[in-house]
Scaffold this active site. Structure first.
Site, mmCIF file in Angstrom:
data_model
loop_
_atom_site.group_PDB
_atom_site.id
_atom_site.type_symbol
_atom_site.label_atom_id
_atom_site.label_comp_id
_atom_site.label_asym_id
_atom_site.label_seq_id
_atom_site.Cartn_x
_atom_site.Cartn_y
_atom_site.Cartn_z
ATOM 1 N N LYS A 13 0.832 -1.219 0.000
ATOM 2 C CA LYS A 13 0.000 0.000 0.000
ATOM 3 C C LYS A 13 0.866 1.268 0.000
ATOM 4 C CE LYS A 13 -2.153 -1.036 3.877
ATOM 5 N NZ LYS A 13 -1.452 -2.261 4.322
ATOM 6 N N ARG A 88 -9.504 0.798 9.490
ATOM 7 C CA ARG A 88 -9.040 -0.562 9.747
ATOM 8 C C ARG A 88 -9.982 -1.337 10.652
ATOM 9 N NH1 ARG A 88 -3.007 0.390 9.433
ATOM 10 N NH2 ARG A 88 -1.937 -1.560 9.856
ATOM 11 N N ARG A 127 11.975 -6.124 4.318
ATOM 12 C CA ARG A 127 11.582 -4.726 4.105
ATOM 13 C C ARG A 127 12.400 -3.751 4.956
ATOM 14 N NH1 ARG A 127 5.349 -2.833 4.649
ATOM 15 N NH2 ARG A 127 5.458 -3.341 6.866
ATOM 16 N N ARG A 161 11.415 -1.537 10.389
ATOM 17 C CA ARG A 161 10.350 -1.250 11.341
ATOM 18 C C ARG A 161 10.404 -2.234 12.509
ATOM 19 N NH1 ARG A 161 4.803 -0.153 8.098
ATOM 20 N NH2 ARG A 161 4.052 -1.225 9.955
ATOM 21 N N ARG A 172 -0.243 -8.972 13.892
ATOM 22 C CA ARG A 172 -0.855 -8.036 12.939
ATOM 23 C C ARG A 172 -1.793 -8.770 11.977
ATOM 24 N NH1 ARG A 172 4.475 -5.606 10.712
ATOM 25 N NH2 ARG A 172 3.265 -4.110 9.510
#
Ligand code: AMP
Length: 223
Positions: A13, A88, A127, A161, A172
């Protein structure tokens, strides 16, 4: 134009929001996750109070998130916005409609970033992000053009992160299934949901998003 980028963590996203902003200059990008991380980085009292939840992959309460979005929406003079990571929960989605309604706005398109869970884990484990502008990279699939220099802003500080760990990711994804998936049905019933195959290369996903916007009359040919 109000767009929502909807999808599991790691579905692309943020990357796509950065790409679309390059094509449509009036667009701005509101990522509730980025806003919350900025609070943590600035070491504000609020940032300190939410850090443990973010690091563990847990949700921040609807009240806090809605206040954050209300404040930032009010400040924007041009209301062409991509919302990324918001809404969300079903509560957030309903409150968001009311908030937009006050300004005579509505959600135009919700892009549903569809991707296999195994691929998410692969993406998230590699990432890293530019500390200055939040551009997203991957150690194998998406490196900066010049080694250690951000393509977007020229920054040279990159971070991983804190919530991109296997354990936080499990939390998550669980919360995503339980609390966020119902939001997809909410938008499907409203007829604004567009599924995007998010497993394709970033360039193809960007093109599919643009094509959808052109067909909806929200983007000009050639933009
Ligand atoms: P993201 O960068 O979108 O993956 O968000 C990172 C973290 O910020 C999430 O795991 C949540 O802890 C928190 N967060 C971001 N957006 C929301 C939201 N809309 N509702 C609740 N928590 C959120």
């Amino acid at each position: 134009m109000i767009l929502v980028f909807f999808g599991a963590p790691g579905s692309g996203k943020g990357t796509q929001a950065h790409e679309l902003k390059k094509a449509i200059k009036t667009l701005s990008h509101i990522s509730t996750g980025d806003l919350l991380r900025q609070e943590i980085t600035s070491d504000s009292a609020f940032g300190r109070s939410i850090k443990y939840k973010i690091d563990a992959g847990e949700f921040i309460t609807d009240d806090i998130i809605l206040q954050l979005v209300t404040d930032i929406l009010r400040k924007k003079s041009k209301k062409d916005i991509i919302f990324d990571g918001f809404p969300r929960t079903l509560n957030q989605a309903i409150a968001f409609d009311a908030l937009l309604g006050v300004e005579n706005l509505k959600v135009d398109v919700v892009f549903d970033f569809d991707i296999d869970v195994h691929e998410l884990i692969e993406r998230i484990s590699g990432r890293y992000v530019c500390q200055d502008c939040g551009a997203v990279y991957h150690k194998k699939n998406r490196k900066p053009r010049i080694d250690s220099v951000c393509d977007q802003c020229g920054g040279t500080r990159f971070i991983r992160r804190q919530d991109d760990t296997a354990q936080a990711l499990e939390t998550r994804l669980k919360i995503y299934r339980e609390q966020t998936l119902p939001v997809r049905d909410y938008y499907k019933d409203k007829g604004v949901l567009k599924k995007i195959n998010a497993s394709q290369t970033a360039a193809i996903v960007t093109e599919n998003i643009k094509e959808t916007l052109r067909s909806a009359g929200l983007m000009k040919e050639g933009e």
